[in-house]
Design an enzyme around this catalytic site. Structure first.
Site, mmCIF file in Angstrom:
data_model
loop_
_atom_site.group_PDB
_atom_site.id
_atom_site.type_symbol
_atom_site.label_atom_id
_atom_site.label_comp_id
_atom_site.label_asym_id
_atom_site.label_seq_id
_atom_site.Cartn_x
_atom_site.Cartn_y
_atom_site.Cartn_z
ATOM 1 N N ASP A 3 7.014 95.510 2.705
ATOM 2 C CA ASP A 3 5.941 94.744 2.025
ATOM 3 C C ASP A 3 4.938 94.281 3.084
ATOM 4 O O ASP A 3 4.635 93.094 3.229
ATOM 5 C CB ASP A 3 6.556 93.530 1.300
ATOM 6 N N GLU B 22 13.446 79.401 12.243
ATOM 7 C CA GLU B 22 12.605 79.026 13.368
ATOM 8 C C GLU B 22 11.140 78.936 12.897
ATOM 9 O O GLU B 22 10.699 79.770 12.093
ATOM 10 C CB GLU B 22 12.772 80.160 14.393
HETATM 11 N N1 ATP Z 1 8.799 81.234 10.328
HETATM 12 C C1 ATP Z 1 7.573 80.793 10.042
HETATM 13 N N2 ATP Z 1 6.927 79.965 10.888
HETATM 14 C C2 ATP Z 1 5.695 79.492 10.599
HETATM 15 N N3 ATP Z 1 5.011 79.794 9.478
HETATM 16 C C3 ATP Z 1 5.598 80.642 8.594
HETATM 17 C C4 ATP Z 1 6.902 81.180 8.838
HETATM 18 N N4 ATP Z 1 7.224 82.011 7.791
HETATM 19 C C5 ATP Z 1 6.172 81.967 6.958
HETATM 20 N N5 ATP Z 1 5.204 81.152 7.421
HETATM 21 C C6 ATP Z 1 3.927 80.824 6.718
HETATM 22 O O1 ATP Z 1 4.261 80.145 5.511
HETATM 23 C C7 ATP Z 1 3.506 80.623 4.405
HETATM 24 C C8 ATP Z 1 4.418 81.001 3.243
HETATM 25 O O2 ATP Z 1 5.434 81.913 3.663
HETATM 26 P P1 ATP Z 1 5.865 83.190 2.832
HETATM 27 O O3 ATP Z 1 4.705 84.115 2.705
HETATM 28 O O4 ATP Z 1 7.099 83.727 3.460
HETATM 29 O O5 ATP Z 1 6.207 82.515 1.422
HETATM 30 P P2 ATP Z 1 6.453 83.122 -0.028
HETATM 31 O O6 ATP Z 1 6.584 81.983 -0.968
HETATM 32 O O7 ATP Z 1 7.591 84.096 0.031
HETATM 33 O O8 ATP Z 1 5.106 83.820 -0.349
HETATM 34 P P3 ATP Z 1 4.534 85.240 -0.736
HETATM 35 O O9 ATP Z 1 5.673 86.212 -0.887
HETATM 36 O O10 ATP Z 1 3.761 84.971 -1.947
HETATM 37 O O11 ATP Z 1 3.664 85.560 0.458
HETATM 38 C C9 ATP Z 1 2.679 81.776 4.921
HETATM 39 O O12 ATP Z 1 1.343 81.312 5.054
HETATM 40 C C10 ATP Z 1 3.217 82.094 6.299
HETATM 41 O O13 ATP Z 1 2.188 82.384 7.188
#
Ligand code: ATP
Length: 289
Positions: A196, A92
């Site tokens: 985390d 979502e």
């Molecule tokens: N379900 C969601 N809906 C809208 N935006 C999201 C959602 N999940 C994450 N984001 C946004 O997307 C970006 C990347 O997500 P996330 O942090 O999960 O990625 P990642 O590659 O695992 O990064 P890291 O572990 O380095 O933070 C973040 O800026 C977050 O705010």
């Protein structure tokens, strides 16, 4: 950008045509996209590294156990798989806004409720997962000190040695880690942790609903999540005051906060290098010399 094959695969999962895909910035580990169908937006992370599938399954399971606690919101997971060598996690899309004090107060209450969700007598989790892109070991233990030393400090200290970021003279023995920690831990009831909890891992929706994302869950001491929130600036007094209505501040929390931040600082040392070395060494000397 997403390959046309993966785009149509995601369309099949969503049972809809995909009209547009936009890159979402902010993540370091995976590529992130906002996916538009005629009626809704979705969020998708894509990664083609060797450990991507394992990482996304762990993230999915973490999000789902938090959802199962029915204490704080998480994005609904819509798909997790691999297509033409690309692993993906589809969920979502949360439309966000800048948090108000009231939103942070709600967040404080809901995190405390999650920490009160009953999880049994052991510290650990049914599987290992990841902290950032590093492996996090979650073998069950009944004693918190033993868990914190063996599953948290020792693996990261060993990684620091392997990466030559620490010298063997600087790394405390297992015996001194156990003795150093013991005095600081009261009797601890295992709690479901996000694992985390920094400011990039929660979202506040347009309706003011807090969402947890990107967890590294396990059953541990609730103060570990709080210690992580305080590592880079804190979440503000509204959040902490609301949380404290459920878990009043206990003796020795300041010492434990620093001791728990040691784990995250070791993770940062191993992920990002020597700039974290002085903070790690300051804590190692303070607790284990
Ligand atoms: N379900 C969601 N809906 C809208 N935006 C999201 C959602 N999940 C994450 N984001 C946004 O997307 C970006 C990347 O997500 P996330 O942090 O999960 O990625 P990642 O590659 O695992 O990064 P890291 O572990 O380095 O933070 C973040 O800026 C977050 O705010």
């Amino acid at each position: 950008m997403l390959s046309s094959g993966l785009k149509s695969h995601l369309g099949q999962i969503l049972e809809s045509t995909i009209q547009k895909v936009e890159v979402v910035s902010g993540g370091d580990i995976s590529k992130a996209y906002c996916i538009y169908t005629p009626t809704q937006r979705f969020f998708c992370k894509v990664n083609n590294s060797a450990f991507a599938m394992e990482m996304f399954i762990a993230e999915k399971d973490g999000i789902e156990i938090i959802g199962h606690s029915k204490t704080i919101s998480v994005p609904q997971i819509l798909g997790c798989g691999e297509f033409e060598g690309n692993c993906f996690l589809l969920m979502e899309f949360i439309e966000t806004k800048k948090p108000t004090q009231k939103d942070m107060e709600t967040f404080g209450h809901q995190l405390a409720q999650m920490h009160s969700f009953p999880v049994g007598d052991s510290f650990g989790w049914k599987q290992n997962n990841f902290i950032g892109s590093l492996p996090q070991s979650n073998t069950y233990h009944t004693e918190w000190t033993y868990f914190y030393v063996h599953e948290r400090l020792v693996p990261q200290l060993q990684m620091g040695l392997d990466k030559k970021l620490l010298h063997f003279n600087e790394v405390p023995t297992e015996k001194s880690l156990l003795e150093g920690c013991k005095g600081f831990f009261p009797e601890i009831i295992p709690a479901l942790l996000h694992g985390d909890l920094w400011s990039g891992n929660y979202l506040i929706s347009n309706e003011g609903i807090p969402y947890l994302i990107d967890p590294a869950v396990y059953y541990g001491h609730a103060e570990v999540d709080l210690a992580m929130t305080r590592l880079f600036g804190g979440f503000g007094t509204s959040f902490y005051n609301a949380y404290a209505e459920h878990f009043p501040i206990t003796k020795g929390v300041g010492e434990r906060t620093d001791l728990y931040q040691l784990y995250y600082l070791l993770v940062h040392l191993n992920l990002f290098g020597r700039s974290y070395y002085p903070s790690v060494m300051r804590l190692l000397r303070r607790y284990f010399d």
